[in-house]
Design an enzyme around this catalytic site. Structure first.
Site, mmCIF file in Angstrom:
data_model
loop_
_atom_site.group_PDB
_atom_site.id
_atom_site.type_symbol
_atom_site.label_atom_id
_atom_site.label_comp_id
_atom_site.label_asym_id
_atom_site.label_seq_id
_atom_site.Cartn_x
_atom_site.Cartn_y
_atom_site.Cartn_z
ATOM 1 N N ASN A 124 -18.560 26.754 -12.446
ATOM 2 C CA ASN A 124 -18.992 27.686 -13.486
ATOM 3 C C ASN A 124 -18.070 28.909 -13.437
ATOM 4 O OD1 ASN A 124 -20.012 29.720 -11.793
ATOM 5 N ND2 ASN A 124 -22.050 28.830 -11.764
ATOM 6 N N ARG A 135 -8.043 32.858 -3.862
ATOM 7 C CA ARG A 135 -6.913 31.942 -3.704
ATOM 8 C C ARG A 135 -5.637 32.351 -4.432
ATOM 9 N NH1 ARG A 135 -8.231 29.038 0.858
ATOM 10 N NH2 ARG A 135 -10.393 28.335 0.724
HETATM 11 C C1 LIG Z 1 -7.168 33.343 3.166
HETATM 12 C C2 LIG Z 1 -8.225 32.392 3.619
HETATM 13 C C3 LIG Z 1 -8.214 31.929 4.913
HETATM 14 C C4 LIG Z 1 -9.212 31.046 5.358
HETATM 15 N N1 LIG Z 1 -9.175 30.615 6.649
HETATM 16 C C5 LIG Z 1 -10.150 29.801 7.092
HETATM 17 C C6 LIG Z 1 -10.191 29.375 8.455
HETATM 18 O O1 LIG Z 1 -9.327 29.732 9.245
HETATM 19 N N2 LIG Z 1 -11.182 28.539 8.845
HETATM 20 C C7 LIG Z 1 -12.179 28.136 7.994
HETATM 21 O O2 LIG Z 1 -13.077 27.396 8.397
HETATM 22 N N3 LIG Z 1 -12.166 28.526 6.695
HETATM 23 C C8 LIG Z 1 -11.197 29.341 6.240
HETATM 24 N N4 LIG Z 1 -11.207 29.737 4.928
HETATM 25 C C9 LIG Z 1 -12.258 29.226 4.024
HETATM 26 C C10 LIG Z 1 -13.415 30.240 3.896
HETATM 27 O O3 LIG Z 1 -14.048 30.425 5.135
HETATM 28 C C11 LIG Z 1 -14.449 29.751 2.857
HETATM 29 O O4 LIG Z 1 -15.038 28.539 3.311
HETATM 30 C C12 LIG Z 1 -13.864 29.488 1.507
HETATM 31 O O5 LIG Z 1 -13.010 30.544 1.135
HETATM 32 C C13 LIG Z 1 -14.989 29.341 0.481
HETATM 33 O O6 LIG Z 1 -15.390 30.636 0.118
HETATM 34 P P1 LIG Z 1 -16.887 31.146 0.030
HETATM 35 O O7 LIG Z 1 -17.702 30.599 1.124
HETATM 36 O O8 LIG Z 1 -16.887 32.628 -0.203
HETATM 37 O O9 LIG Z 1 -17.299 30.652 -1.355
HETATM 38 P P2 LIG Z 1 -17.906 29.383 -2.109
HETATM 39 O O10 LIG Z 1 -18.263 28.243 -1.251
HETATM 40 O O11 LIG Z 1 -16.912 29.191 -3.200
HETATM 41 O O12 LIG Z 1 -19.212 30.055 -2.668
HETATM 42 C C14 LIG Z 1 -19.181 31.244 -3.477
HETATM 43 C C15 LIG Z 1 -20.222 32.223 -3.006
HETATM 44 O O13 LIG Z 1 -21.524 31.640 -3.204
HETATM 45 C C16 LIG Z 1 -22.372 32.025 -2.144
HETATM 46 N N5 LIG Z 1 -22.814 30.800 -1.442
HETATM 47 C C17 LIG Z 1 -22.310 29.545 -1.559
HETATM 48 N N6 LIG Z 1 -22.984 28.675 -0.799
HETATM 49 C C18 LIG Z 1 -23.939 29.391 -0.187
HETATM 50 C C19 LIG Z 1 -24.961 29.074 0.734
HETATM 51 N N7 LIG Z 1 -25.137 27.833 1.189
HETATM 52 N N8 LIG Z 1 -25.764 30.065 1.154
HETATM 53 C C20 LIG Z 1 -25.606 31.326 0.735
HETATM 54 N N9 LIG Z 1 -24.653 31.722 -0.132
HETATM 55 C C21 LIG Z 1 -23.844 30.756 -0.587
HETATM 56 C C22 LIG Z 1 -21.592 32.950 -1.237
HETATM 57 O O14 LIG Z 1 -21.816 34.277 -1.658
HETATM 58 C C23 LIG Z 1 -20.147 32.567 -1.524
HETATM 59 O O15 LIG Z 1 -19.216 33.614 -1.243
HETATM 60 C C24 LIG Z 1 -10.232 30.606 4.459
HETATM 61 C C25 LIG Z 1 -10.228 31.078 3.146
HETATM 62 C C26 LIG Z 1 -9.250 31.955 2.715
HETATM 63 C C27 LIG Z 1 -9.273 32.439 1.282
#
Ligand SMILES: Cc1cc2nc3c(=O)[nH]c(=O)nc-3n(C[C@H](O)[C@H](O)[C@H](O)COP(=O)(O)OP(=O)(O)OC[C@H]3O[C@@H](n4cnc5c(N)ncnc54)[C@H](O)[C@@H]3O)c2cc1C
Length: 202
Positions: A124, A135
């Site tokens: 969405n 990203r």
């Molecule tokens: C520069 C960078 C480096 C990274 N390095 C690593 C790393 O070293 N190791 C690693 O494991 N990951 C890494 N990641 C991945 C990061 O930890 C996240 O898993 C990924 O960016 C998904 O983002 P998110 O969880 O904010 O959002 P999404 O999964 O896209 O969800 C969007 C938002 O919805 C909400 N949300 C979604 N699901 C739930 C839920 N179940 N409960 C509550 N709220 C929820 C949260 O507010 C979340 O921010 C990296 C990401 C980036 C951008």
């Protein structure tokens, strides 16, 4: 890497927030590495359909070559090997395993992160903006960043008002949120995203 904006479902709502909340965007991305798709699917508020390695024949599999690996050779067991040499050997090994009767679902364990994949996903508008803020940032790994920038260009082409202000946080919010990990070049990054043009193809 090919990025297509396959479908958009946007209701006629006035407010930007409501419009993003109730809109759905479906992308098809082809030719990214499995390393990249693994990062993509960490975004949980989305639906994904990915090409299976279980049933697709991977003989002479296509793979992504990072710039830093081009022209590099290292010695392993007395042999000088390049990245392409190793990919070829993995392909041969895989092929021989399958010929020897190993099921493809098990033979694929030898395939590398570099293997390309094809993935369709729907987000969405709110999640899409969240994804793009994370990203398109210089901190993101180069391949997913390249993909995110291509997605943003398609979105700017179709919805210039809605996505013209979207980019990494230094551009979207006006300040960097990365603290010590900041690239330290906010002006340059902001200038890039303020000039980034929408394109349908490219
Ligand atoms: C520069 C960078 C480096 C990274 N390095 C690593 C790393 O070293 N190791 C690693 O494991 N990951 C890494 N990641 C991945 C990061 O930890 C996240 O898993 C990924 O960016 C998904 O983002 P998110 O969880 O904010 O959002 P999404 O999964 O896209 O969800 C969007 C938002 O919805 C909400 N949300 C979604 N699901 C739930 C839920 N179940 N409960 C509550 N709220 C929820 C949260 O507010 C979340 O921010 C990296 C990401 C980036 C951008």
């Amino acid at each position: 890497m090919e990025v297509l904006l396959l479908a958009v479902n946007a209701p006629p709502l006035e407010g930007e927030k409501e419009l993003l909340r109730h809109s759905y965007f479906t992308f098809l991305v082809d030719g990214i590495s499995r390393a990249c798709s693994h990062q993509l699917v960490r975004h949980r508020v989305a639906s994904y359909s990915q090409q299976s390695q279980r049933y697709v024949a991977m003989k002479k599999f296509p793979y992504v070559t990072p710039e830093t690996l081009k022209g590099v050779e290292v010695e392993v067991g007395g042999r000088k090997l390049s990245y392409d040499d190793i990919m070829e050997e993995i392909g041969e090994f895989y092929e021989k395993l399958v010929d020897a009767g190993v099921p493809k679902e098990d033979a694929r364990f030898v395939l590398p992160n570099a293997c390309t994949t094809r993935i369709v996903f729907t987000m969405n508008g709110e999640e899409l903006v969240h994804f793009l803020r994370l990203r398109t940032c210089s901190r993101a790994q180069w391949e997913i960043r390249k993909m995110a920038v291509k997605m943003l260009r398609k979105l700017r082409d179709r919805f210039p008002k809605l996505f013209g202000k979207v980019g990494p946080n230094c551009y979207y919010l006006g300040y960097c949120t990365e603290g010590k990990k900041s690239c330290g070049r906010p002006e340059e990054v902001r200038a890039f995203f303020s000039k980034l043009e929408g394109v349908e193809n490219g």
